[in-house]
Design an enzyme around this catalytic site. Structure first.
Site, PDB file in Angstrom:
ATOM      1  N   ASN A 121     -10.816  -9.440 -19.433  1.00 48.17           N
ATOM      2  CA  ASN A 121      -9.983  -8.609 -18.558  1.00 48.17           C
ATOM      3  C   ASN A 121      -8.995  -7.894 -19.470  1.00 48.17           C
ATOM      4  OD1 ASN A 121      -8.165  -7.562 -16.701  1.00 48.17           O
ATOM      5  ND2 ASN A 121      -7.211  -9.531 -16.232  1.00 48.17           N
ATOM      6  N   GLY A 122      -8.874  -6.567 -19.334  1.00 51.96           N
ATOM      7  CA  GLY A 122      -7.939  -5.816 -20.169  1.00 51.96           C
ATOM      8  C   GLY A 122      -8.632  -4.619 -20.800  1.00 51.96           C
ATOM      9  N   HIS A 158      11.352  24.166   1.864  1.00 54.57           N
ATOM     10  CA  HIS A 158      11.222  24.652   0.480  1.00 54.57           C
ATOM     11  C   HIS A 158       9.767  24.705   0.040  1.00 54.57           C
ATOM     12  CE1 HIS A 158      15.537  24.621   0.111  1.00 54.57           C
ATOM     13  NE2 HIS A 158      15.533  23.400   0.644  1.00 54.57           N
ATOM     14  N   LYS A 186      -5.578  -5.134  -7.005  1.00 55.45           N
ATOM     15  CA  LYS A 186      -4.327  -5.741  -6.541  1.00 55.45           C
ATOM     16  C   LYS A 186      -3.336  -5.896  -7.685  1.00 55.45           C
ATOM     17  CE  LYS A 186      -1.661  -7.793  -3.562  1.00 55.45           C
ATOM     18  NZ  LYS A 186      -0.983  -6.901  -2.604  1.00 55.45           N
ATOM     19  N   ARG A 244      -8.328  -8.741  -6.186  1.00 57.20           N
ATOM     20  CA  ARG A 244      -7.895  -7.985  -7.366  1.00 57.20           C
ATOM     21  C   ARG A 244      -8.636  -6.652  -7.490  1.00 57.20           C
ATOM     22  NH1 ARG A 244      -5.360 -11.326 -11.167  1.00 57.20           N
ATOM     23  NH2 ARG A 244      -6.134 -10.161 -12.949  1.00 57.20           N
ATOM     24  N   GLU A 252       6.402   5.513   1.295  1.00 57.14           N
ATOM     25  CA  GLU A 252       5.612   4.286   1.413  1.00 57.14           C
ATOM     26  C   GLU A 252       4.546   4.444   2.509  1.00 57.14           C
ATOM     27  OE1 GLU A 252       5.034   1.821  -0.245  1.00 57.14           O
ATOM     28  OE2 GLU A 252       4.239   0.305   1.104  1.00 57.14           O
ATOM     29  N   CYS A 280      -9.951  -6.858 -13.273  1.00 58.48           N
ATOM     30  CA  CYS A 280     -10.997  -7.865 -13.459  1.00 58.48           C
ATOM     31  C   CYS A 280     -10.477  -9.273 -13.160  1.00 58.48           C
ATOM     32  CB  CYS A 280     -11.479  -7.842 -14.905  1.00 58.48           C
ATOM     33  SG  CYS A 280     -11.979  -6.215 -15.434  1.00 58.48           S
ATOM     34  N   GLU A 313      -4.019   5.040   0.636  1.00 61.80           N
ATOM     35  CA  GLU A 313      -4.783   4.043  -0.114  1.00 61.80           C
ATOM     36  C   GLU A 313      -5.779   3.281   0.738  1.00 61.80           C
ATOM     37  OE1 GLU A 313      -2.493   1.045  -2.176  1.00 61.80           O
ATOM     38  OE2 GLU A 313      -1.132   0.772  -0.494  1.00 61.80           O
ATOM     39  N   TRP A 353     -13.641  -4.550 -12.880  1.00 58.98           N
ATOM     40  CA  TRP A 353     -13.117  -3.300 -12.340  1.00 58.98           C
ATOM     41  C   TRP A 353     -13.258  -2.289 -13.468  1.00 58.98           C
ATOM     42  CZ3 TRP A 353      -8.829  -0.010 -13.217  1.00 58.98           C
ATOM     43  CH2 TRP A 353      -8.527   0.859 -12.152  1.00 58.98           C
ATOM     44  N   LYS A 394       0.544   4.178   1.910  1.00 57.81           N
ATOM     45  CA  LYS A 394      -0.276   3.215   2.669  1.00 57.81           C
ATOM     46  C   LYS A 394      -1.430   3.935   3.365  1.00 57.81           C
ATOM     47  CE  LYS A 394       0.850   0.297   1.688  1.00 57.81           C
ATOM     48  NZ  LYS A 394       1.628  -0.537   0.840  1.00 57.81           N
TER      49      LYS A 394
HETATM   50  O1  M6R Z   1       2.361  -5.897  -8.341  1.00 57.19           O
HETATM   51  P1  M6R Z   1       3.206  -4.666  -8.300  1.00 57.19           P
HETATM   52  O2  M6R Z   1       4.190  -4.688  -7.182  1.00 57.19           O
HETATM   53  O3  M6R Z   1       3.889  -4.395  -9.616  1.00 57.19           O
HETATM   54  O4  M6R Z   1       2.201  -3.492  -8.043  1.00 57.19           O
HETATM   55  C1  M6R Z   1       2.601  -2.155  -8.067  1.00 57.19           C
HETATM   56  C2  M6R Z   1       1.558  -1.270  -7.438  1.00 57.19           C
HETATM   57  O5  M6R Z   1       0.349  -1.364  -8.131  1.00 57.19           O
HETATM   58  C3  M6R Z   1       1.331  -1.638  -5.974  1.00 57.19           C
HETATM   59  O6  M6R Z   1       2.506  -1.600  -5.240  1.00 57.19           O
HETATM   60  C4  M6R Z   1       0.304  -0.662  -5.352  1.00 57.19           C
HETATM   61  O7  M6R Z   1       0.866   0.606  -5.246  1.00 57.19           O
HETATM   62  C5  M6R Z   1      -0.175  -1.191  -4.014  1.00 57.19           C
HETATM   63  N1  M6R Z   1      -1.546  -0.880  -3.864  1.00 57.19           N
HETATM   64  C6  M6R Z   1       0.584  -0.642  -2.865  1.00 57.19           C
HETATM   65  O8  M6R Z   1       0.084  -1.026  -1.639  1.00 57.19           O
END
Ligand code: M6R
Length: 636
Positions: free
Chosen positions: A99-100, A507, A631, A27, A484, A2, A491, A75, A488
Site C-alpha cells: 500500500n503506498g 459575481h 476512505k 477503504r 460540504e 489499498c 461524491e 486502489w 457530499k
Molecule cells: O480522513 P480525513 O478526514 O483526513 O479525510 C479527508 C478527506 O479525504 C475526506 O474528508 C473525504 O473528502 C471524504 N470522502 C468526504 O466525505
C-alpha cells in the site's frame, strides 16, 4: 486506498484473509488478491478485478489451503485496475503486497531492467518485489534483512507484507507513511492496514512505526528498527466493538452513520464541559492557559470534508476565540513555502488520522516551531502521534467513504476548542460561554428530531435526482455547510454540485441558473438570514428550483413559499411581470429546530447528508464505496 491483511498461524488462512479484506472494503479498491503458502512450501496466488465477490468466485474455482498468507485490495495508482496489476506480486522466491507509492519507481525499474529483470505488471509495487528478491539472491541472511536492504532504495510511502518460498511460517512487514498494525494471539500473528480487518480475532494491537520492520511468526512478532535493532512495543487495547462496525439493520453504512450522529455528538461533548457549564475542559489538547494566551494565529490544516469543518472552525475561532484564523488545504500548504512559527497553533483535522497531505503539512509546521493539535477520530493514528496534543472526536468507526458523523463530531470538537480558547484568553465571558455550551448540549436531541422528521427529504430527492447540476448557497457559517453539501452530493450521487458563498452568486455563478437548476439555499435564522433571503429571491427570479433549509416557523420564508406554490397553481396574467416576481415553480422547505446561531451548522448539514444519500440511492450508486474514492487517503 489499498488494504493489507496478513496471517501466520495454525488455522486455514483463506477465510481469515478474505474476511479481513471485506472489513477493509470501506477503504476503496478496484481489484484484490491472495497469496497462500501451500503444503509443499510453494506460494500460490489468486487475483481478480472488481469486488471481493469476484475474488471469492476465483477462489471457489481455485481453492487455496494453507496456514500463512497475505491478502490485498488494490486502489489503482500506477497501472490500470486489471488482474496483472492486482497484488500480490511475485519475483523469484518473493511474493508481496503493498500500500503506498514508490515515487522513484521509474528509475528503479530502469536500473533493474538494465540488469535483465523482466516486469510482468505496470505497477510501482513490482519494483519492490524485485529489489527484495535481488537482496535474497545477493546473500541476505534472512527475509527481514532483504526487506530492510530493499527499502533503503525506495523513496515514497509503503506498507508491505512479504512472504518467501525459502522461509516457511514467516511473513515480514515494513512501513513508511502508510498505516500498518500488528497483533499476536496464542500461536498466530496478524498484520493489517486497519483495526477492523483483524478485530474479530484479537483484543489488542501493536502499531508499527515508520522505518520499522516486523517479523510475524507463530511464536510471536519481532519488531526491529532501520538498523536491525530490536524494538519493544506495548500493545493497545481495541475499544471498538464488532457490533459497532456492522450495518445494524440499515441499508448502508452511510445511513447508519447519519443516524449515529446524536450518539457520536454526545461522545464528542461528554466530559469536556466544566461542572458549572461555562468552560471547556480539554487537558488532552496540551493547551495550558499560558500557551493559549501566546497564540497569535490558529491555522487549520485538513482535506475534503475535514477542510469544510475547518472553515466552520475558522468562523468560531475568530468570533469566540478572538484569534486570527486561517484554513489551509493539506495538499497545497505542504508545497507553498508557508510560514509557520512558535506563535502559531496548527490544528490538523482528519477523520482517519492517516491522510498523507495533512500529515506532511503538519510535520512541516511542527518543524518550523508551531504547536500542533490534532482533531482526529482514529486513536493512535499517524496524525495523532505526530501532534503535540489530540482531541479525539470519539464518533466510533466510520465505514462509508462519505464522511457524515465524523464531520459533525469535528464541528462539535471545533466549537469546544473555540470556546476553550475564548474563555482562556478572556475574549468570551463565562455567561456567554455557558449559553453556547448549553446550545451545544441540546444539539444531539435536535439532530434526533431532524432525523425523525426527515421523510420529506426523499420526496425532494425524487424531484431532482435526474438533474445534471446543482448549486448550494450559504452565508457565514452556512457557507462551509454549502461546500460540504456540494461535496457530499458529488461524491456519492455523481451529480455535479457546487457550493458558493451566497453573496458571490452575482459575481458569476448566477449565469448558470435557469429553470432546470436546483438551488439549495441554507437560510437558518442568524444574522445572515435576510441577506441570504435576498440572494434566494435573485435565483428564484431566474427560475431556479429552490430547496431551502430554514429554522422552523420562519414566517417570511413560509409566506414566500406559499406565494410560489400559489403562482405555480395559477400563473395567470394578473400577476406582476416576470422580472419582478418569483418564477412559478416549487419551493421545497426543510425545517430545522430553532437554535443559537453558533450551533446551526451542526443542524443544517444533517438534512443535506440525507438529501445526498437519497440522490445517490435514486441514481442507483454504490453509496458506501463510490467510484474512484478511498476512505483513507494515504498517498498524496
Ligand atoms: O480522513 P480525513 O478526514 O483526513 O479525510 C479527508 C478527506 O479525504 C475526506 O474528508 C473525504 O473528502 C471524504 N470522502 C468526504 O466525505
Amino acid at each position: 486506498m489499498c488494504g493489507i491483511v496478513a496471517y501466520v498461524g495454525d488455522r486455514d488462512c483463506t477465510p481469515i484473509l478474505v474476511g479481513g479484506l471485506k472489513r477493509l472494503e470501506y477503504r476503496g479498491y478496484d481489484s484484490s488478491g491472495l497469496a497462500v503458502r501451500t503444503q509443499d512450501g510453494g506460494i500460490e496466488v489468486v487475483r481478480s478485478v472488481g469486488k471481493l465477490q469476484r475474488l471469492e468466485a476465483a477462489l471457489a474455482a481455485h481453492p487455496l489451503f494453507g496456514t500463512d498468507g497475505i491478502g490485498h485490495t488494490r486502489w489503482a495508482t500506477h497501472g490500470r485496475p486489471n488482474e496483472t496489476n492486482a497484488h500480490p506480486h511475485a519475483a523469484g522466491s518473493v511474493v508481496l503486497v503493498h500500500n503506498g507509492i514508490v515515487e522513484n519507481h521509474v528509475a528503479l525499474r530502469a536500473e533493474l531492467e538494465a540488469e535483465g529483470v523482466r516486469f510482468a505488471s505496470e505497477t510501482d509495487t513490482e519494483v519492490l518485489a524485485h529489489l527484495i528478491a535481488k537482496a535474497v539472491d545477493g546473500g541476505a541472511p534472512n527475509l527481514e534483512t532483504a526487506v530492510r536492504r530493499a527499502i533503503t532504495r525506495v523513496q515514497g510511502s509503503y506498507a508491505l507484507a512479504v512472504m518467501s518460498t525459502k522461509e516457511r511460517g514467516k511473513i515480514v512487514v515494513a512501513k513508511n507513511d502508510s498505516p500498518l498494525i500488528l497483533a499476536h494471539n496464542e500461536g498466530e500473528a496478524f498484520a493489517a492496514s486497519d483495526i477492523p480487518a483483524i478485530l474479530p480475532h484479537v483484543p489488542e494491537v501493536l502499531i508499527l512505526e515508520d522505518g520499522e520492520v516486523a517479523t510475524l511468526e507463530r511464536a510471536g512478532i519481532t519488531i526491529t528498527d532501520a538498523n536491525g535493532e530490536r524494538v519493544v512495543r506495548q500493545p493497545h487495547r481495541v475499544s471498538w466493538s464488532l457490533v459497532e462496525s456492522g450495518k445494524g439493520g440499515f441499508k448502508h453504512y452511510m445511513l447508519k452513520e447519519i443516524h449515529e450522529q446524536p450518539r457520536a455528538l454526545e461522545h464528542t461533548i461528554r466530559g469536556r464541559i466544566s461542572s458549572d457549564g461555562g468552560d471547556v475542559v480539554l487537558p488532552e489538547s496540551g493547551l495550558t492557559p499560558e500557551t493559549a494566551k501566546e497564540i497569535r494565529r490558529v491555522c487549520f490544516i485538513a482535506c475534503g470534508s475535514s477542510s469544510n469543518a475547518a472553515l466552520t472552525g475558522r468562523y468560531w475561532m475568530e468570533q469566540l476565540g478572538g484569534v486570527r484564523a486561517s484554513v489551509e488545504v493539506g495538499s497545497e500548504v505542504r508545497y507553498r513555502d508557508a510560514i509557520f512559527g512558535p506563535e502559531d497553533l496548527v490544528v490538523a483535522i482528519s477523520q482517519s488520522g492517516e491522510t498523507a497531505d495533512t500529515l506532511a503539512a503538519l510535520r512541516t509546521a511542527r518543524e518550523a516551531g508551531a504547536r500542533v493539535l490534532a482533531i482526529v477520530n482514529v486513536r493512535d493514528s499517524a496524525i495523532a502521534r505526530a501532534s503535540d496534543g489530540v482531541l479525539y472526536t470519539h464518533a466510533g468507526p466510520e465505514v462509508a467513504v462519505a464522511s457524515t458523523k465524523c464531520f459533525t463530531a469535528q464541528l462539535a470538537a471545533l466549537l469546544l476548542l473555540a470556546v476553550h480558547v475564548g474563555r482562556t484568553r478572556g475574549s468570551l465571558s463565562h455567561a456567554e460561554g455557558r449559553r453556547i455550551l448549553e446550545a451545544l448540549k441540546r444539539v444531539p436531541g435536535q439532530v434526533r428530531t431532524i432525523l425523525a422528521n426527515a421523510r420529506g427529504v426523499r420526496g425532494i430527492a425524487k424531484k431532482h435526482h435526474q438533474s445534471k447540476s446543482m448549486l448550494v448557497l450559504g452565508r457565514g457559517p452556512s457557507y462551509p455547510v454549502a461546500l460540504e453539501t456540494a461535496l457530499k452530493v458529488k461524491e456519492i450521487s455523481y451529480i455535479h454540485a457546487e457550493g458558493y458563498a451566497a453573496g458571490e452568486m452575482k459575481h458569476g455563478p448566477i449565469a448558470l441558473v435557469d429553470e432546470t437548476m436546483p438551488v439549495v439555499v441554507l437560510c437558518p435564522q442568524d444574522r445572515h438570514h435576510d441577506k441570504t433571503l435576498s440572494n434566494m429571491q435573485e435565483v428564484m427570479a431566474r427560475g431556479a428550483k429552490i430547496i431551502v433549509v430554514c429554522t422552523k416557523d420562519d414566517a417570511e420564508l413560509t409566506a414566500m413559499a406559499a406565494v410560489r406554490a400559489r403562482l405555480a397553481a395559477s400563473p395567470d396574467g394578473s400577476e406582476p411581470p416576470p422580472s419582478s416576481r418569483p418564477h412559478p415553480g416549487n419551493v421545497d422547505v426543510i425545517e430545522i429546530p430553532d437554535a443559537r446561531s453558533e450551533v446551526l451548522p451542526l443542524l443544517t448539514v444533517v438534512p443535506m447528508q440525507l438529501l445526498s444519500y437519497n440522490l445517490a440511492l435514486l441514481q442507483g450508486r454504490d453509496v458506501d464505496q463510490p467510484r474512484n474514492l478511498a476512505k483513507t487517503v494515504t498517498v498524496e
